[in-house]
Design a protein around this motif. Structure first.
Motif, PDB file in Angstrom:
ATOM      1  N   SER A  14       0.855  -1.185   0.000  1.00 14.67           N
ATOM      2  CA  SER A  14       0.000   0.000   0.000  1.00 14.67           C
ATOM      3  C   SER A  14       0.891   1.236   0.000  1.00 14.67           C
ATOM      4  N   PRO A  15       0.346   2.413  -0.321  1.00 16.73           N
ATOM      5  CA  PRO A  15       1.153   3.640  -0.220  1.00 16.73           C
ATOM      6  C   PRO A  15       1.750   3.833   1.176  1.00 16.73           C
ATOM      7  N   GLU A  16       1.009   3.440   2.217  1.00 15.83           N
ATOM      8  CA  GLU A  16       1.520   3.557   3.576  1.00 15.83           C
ATOM      9  C   GLU A  16       2.707   2.618   3.802  1.00 15.83           C
ATOM     10  N   ASP A  17       2.605   1.391   3.283  1.00 18.61           N
ATOM     11  CA  ASP A  17       3.707   0.440   3.388  1.00 18.61           C
ATOM     12  C   ASP A  17       4.942   0.968   2.663  1.00 18.61           C
ATOM     13  N   GLN A  18       4.732   1.493   1.466  1.00 25.08           N
ATOM     14  CA  GLN A  18       5.841   2.024   0.675  1.00 25.08           C
ATOM     15  C   GLN A  18       6.529   3.170   1.407  1.00 25.08           C
ATOM     16  N   HIS A  19       5.742   4.000   2.054  1.00 25.04           N
ATOM     17  CA  HIS A  19       6.301   5.123   2.811  1.00 25.04           C
ATOM     18  C   HIS A  19       7.144   4.614   3.983  1.00 25.04           C
ATOM     19  N   ARG A  20       6.676   3.574   4.653  1.00 24.68           N
ATOM     20  CA  ARG A  20       7.439   3.005   5.769  1.00 24.68           C
ATOM     21  C   ARG A  20       8.794   2.502   5.298  1.00 24.68           C
ATOM     22  N   LEU A  21       8.822   1.816   4.157  1.00 24.64           N
ATOM     23  CA  LEU A  21      10.082   1.301   3.638  1.00 24.64           C
ATOM     24  C   LEU A  21      11.024   2.436   3.244  1.00 24.64           C
ATOM     25  N   GLU A  22      10.469   3.486   2.674  1.00 25.30           N
ATOM     26  CA  GLU A  22      11.291   4.638   2.297  1.00 25.30           C
ATOM     27  C   GLU A  22      11.870   5.310   3.539  1.00 25.30           C
ATOM     28  N   GLN A  23      11.085   5.394   4.604  1.00 31.15           N
ATOM     29  CA  GLN A  23      11.566   6.006   5.845  1.00 31.15           C
ATOM     30  C   GLN A  23      12.722   5.218   6.448  1.00 31.15           C
ATOM     31  N   GLN A  24      12.694   3.886   6.283  1.00 31.95           N
ATOM     32  CA  GLN A  24      13.773   3.058   6.818  1.00 31.95           C
ATOM     33  C   GLN A  24      15.115   3.421   6.188  1.00 31.95           C
ATOM     34  N   ASN A  25      15.082   3.875   4.940  1.00 28.28           N
ATOM     35  CA  ASN A  25      16.318   4.203   4.231  1.00 28.28           C
ATOM     36  C   ASN A  25      16.912   5.546   4.648  1.00 28.28           C
ATOM     37  N   SER A  26      16.163   6.304   5.436  1.00 28.87           N
ATOM     38  CA  SER A  26      16.647   7.639   5.804  1.00 28.87           C
ATOM     39  C   SER A  26      17.825   7.577   6.779  1.00 28.87           C
ATOM     40  N   ARG A  27      17.946   6.467   7.501  1.00 29.69           N
ATOM     41  CA  ARG A  27      19.078   6.308   8.422  1.00 29.69           C
ATOM     42  C   ARG A  27      19.373   4.824   8.566  1.00 29.69           C
ATOM     43  N   LEU A  28      20.506   4.391   8.027  1.00 28.01           N
ATOM     44  CA  LEU A  28      20.886   2.990   8.063  1.00 28.01           C
ATOM     45  C   LEU A  28      21.836   2.711   9.215  1.00 28.01           C
ATOM     46  N   VAL A  29      21.942   1.443   9.582  1.00 26.68           N
ATOM     47  CA  VAL A  29      22.944   1.015  10.559  1.00 26.68           C
ATOM     48  C   VAL A  29      24.324   1.303   9.972  1.00 26.68           C
ATOM     49  N   SER A  30      25.206   1.888  10.765  1.00 33.00           N
ATOM     50  CA  SER A  30      26.544   2.220  10.278  1.00 33.00           C
ATOM     51  C   SER A  30      27.332   0.956   9.948  1.00 33.00           C
ATOM     52  N   ASP A  31      28.329   1.088   9.073  1.00 39.49           N
ATOM     53  CA  ASP A  31      29.176  -0.050   8.726  1.00 39.49           C
ATOM     54  C   ASP A  31      29.867  -0.614   9.967  1.00 39.49           C
ATOM     55  N   PHE A  32      30.305   0.276  10.867  1.00 41.48           N
ATOM     56  CA  PHE A  32      30.970  -0.185  12.095  1.00 41.48           C
ATOM     57  C   PHE A  32      30.014  -1.000  12.957  1.00 41.48           C
ATOM     58  N   LYS A  33      28.789  -0.494  13.127  1.00 44.99           N
ATOM     59  CA  LYS A  33      27.798  -1.200  13.939  1.00 44.99           C
ATOM     60  C   LYS A  33      27.434  -2.537  13.298  1.00 44.99           C
ATOM     61  N   ALA A  34      27.278  -2.543  11.981  1.00 37.93           N
ATOM     62  CA  ALA A  34      26.949  -3.785  11.284  1.00 37.93           C
ATOM     63  C   ALA A  34      28.050  -4.821  11.468  1.00 37.93           C
ATOM     64  N   SER A  35      29.303  -4.369  11.420  1.00 40.77           N
ATOM     65  CA  SER A  35      30.433  -5.269  11.623  1.00 40.77           C
ATOM     66  C   SER A  35      30.440  -5.836  13.038  1.00 40.77           C
ATOM     67  N   GLN A  36      30.108  -4.994  14.019  1.00 41.08           N
ATOM     68  CA  GLN A  36      30.046  -5.451  15.411  1.00 41.08           C
ATOM     69  C   GLN A  36      28.925  -6.462  15.612  1.00 41.08           C
ATOM     70  N   LEU A  37      27.795  -6.246  14.964  1.00 47.59           N
ATOM     71  CA  LEU A  37      26.679  -7.183  15.079  1.00 47.59           C
ATOM     72  C   LEU A  37      27.066  -8.556  14.553  1.00 47.59           C
ATOM     73  N   GLU A  38      27.823  -8.584  13.461  1.00 46.44           N
ATOM     74  CA  GLU A  38      28.280  -9.852  12.904  1.00 46.44           C
ATOM     75  C   GLU A  38      29.270 -10.519  13.853  1.00 46.44           C
ATOM     76  N   LYS A  39      30.187  -9.750  14.370  1.00 46.73           N
ATOM     77  CA  LYS A  39      31.198 -10.273  15.288  1.00 46.73           C
ATOM     78  C   LYS A  39      30.572 -10.828  16.562  1.00 46.73           C
ATOM     79  N   ASP A  40      29.516 -10.171  17.040  1.00 43.27           N
ATOM     80  CA  ASP A  40      28.913 -10.526  18.328  1.00 43.27           C
ATOM     81  C   ASP A  40      27.627 -11.349  18.179  1.00 43.27           C
TER      82      ASP A  40
END
Length: 269
Positions: A14-40
């Motif tokens: 739905s348009p509301e669903d599409q908006h939610r997905l677009e909002q998720q892209n406004s701030r992603l997990v940093s590369d450093f944080k993503a690397s730590q999540l994999e390590k831990d």
């Protein structure tokens, strides 16, 4: 009441669903944080099971209904070998034991805490089962399970917790332990599931891959993507579809839509 539909067609956004997905892209997990999540990753799952023990997930009494292969050859004299990958605290294997199905059961999990809980269960019996800690994304499992020795492997809500870069490697490891003609039964989160759409900005790691509050992670699969992974890993895809499920309780004003994918894949004979 549960309403279920099986289809190869993904959810229409739905348009509301599409908006939610677009909002998720406004701030992603940093590369450093993503690397730590994999390590831990193991640490986060150990903490999850230490905190929740056996209370979080319900026993999966639906598996023999959804995967009829578990009921095949139950009257045969020779036990089949079942490998559950990502066994958690035993929500899949212990219902099978209660049904007295004819298996030698091997169970493994990344979390040593989960394995500790499995071994403490009153149904755990080393006469017909064993459980051990292992990282299934490596070939360490071959130190515990012989190549070409498993009749049925299961991967139930497990692959989604693994980094996408390791999907094919993981499936190839499973391919090695399965007998020729052996099957892998798969169920996991489907693309545009309610849980995916609810993530806020700051939780998305990469396409369809997210960080939860507790540090565990979750990927949401399309049927096309999963089929391609399986073929690349050397499997034949027998079946693969979306399961659209709604839990409806009009009295309690509850209507919960979920999307999973469910598949059966086979190592060529």
């Amino acid at each position: 009441m549960e309403i279920e539909q099986i289809t190869c067609v993904p959810k229409t956004l739905s348009p509301e669903d599409q908006h939610r997905l677009e909002q998720q892209n406004s701030r992603l997990v940093s590369d450093f944080k993503a690397s730590q999540l994999e390590k831990d990753a193991r640490k986060h799952w150990d903490l999850f099971y230490k905190r929740n023990e056996a209370r979080f997930f319900k026993d999966r009494h639906w598996t023999t209904r959804e995967f009829r292969e578990l009921l095949d050859n139950q009257t045969a004299g020779t036990k089949r070998v079942l490998l559950e990958i990502g066994c958690g605290v035993g929500n899949f294997i212990f219902p099978l034991i209660e049904e007295q199905l004819n298996f030698d059961i091997i169970a493994c999990d990344l979390s040593s805490k989960a394995i500790e809980i499995v071994r403490s269960n009153k149904l755990y019996n080393e006469g017909y089962m064993r459980a051990f800690q292992v990282d299934i994304t490596t070939e360490d499992v071959l130190n515990q399970v012989d190549a070409n020795s498993v009749d049925i492997a299961t991967l139930i809500f497990v692959l989604s917790a693994i980094h996408p870069d390791k999907f094919v490697t993981t499936l190839r490891v499973i391919h090695k332990v399965l007998k020729p003609g052996g099957v892998l039964l798969f169920r996991d989160y489907g693309l545009y599931d309610m849980a995916q759409l609810r993530f806020k900005a700051g939780h998305k790691i990469s396409d369809n891959f997210y960080m939860r509050q507790d540090g565990t992670r979750s990927y949401y699969f399309s049927v096309e993507f999963f089929s391609n992974l399986c073929v690349e890993a050397g499997f034949e895809v027998v079946s693969n579809a979306y399961v659209h499920r709604r839990t409806v309780n009009k009295k309690e004003n509850i209507d919960v839509p979920r999307i999973f994918i469910q598949a059966k894949i086979r190592k060529p004979p």
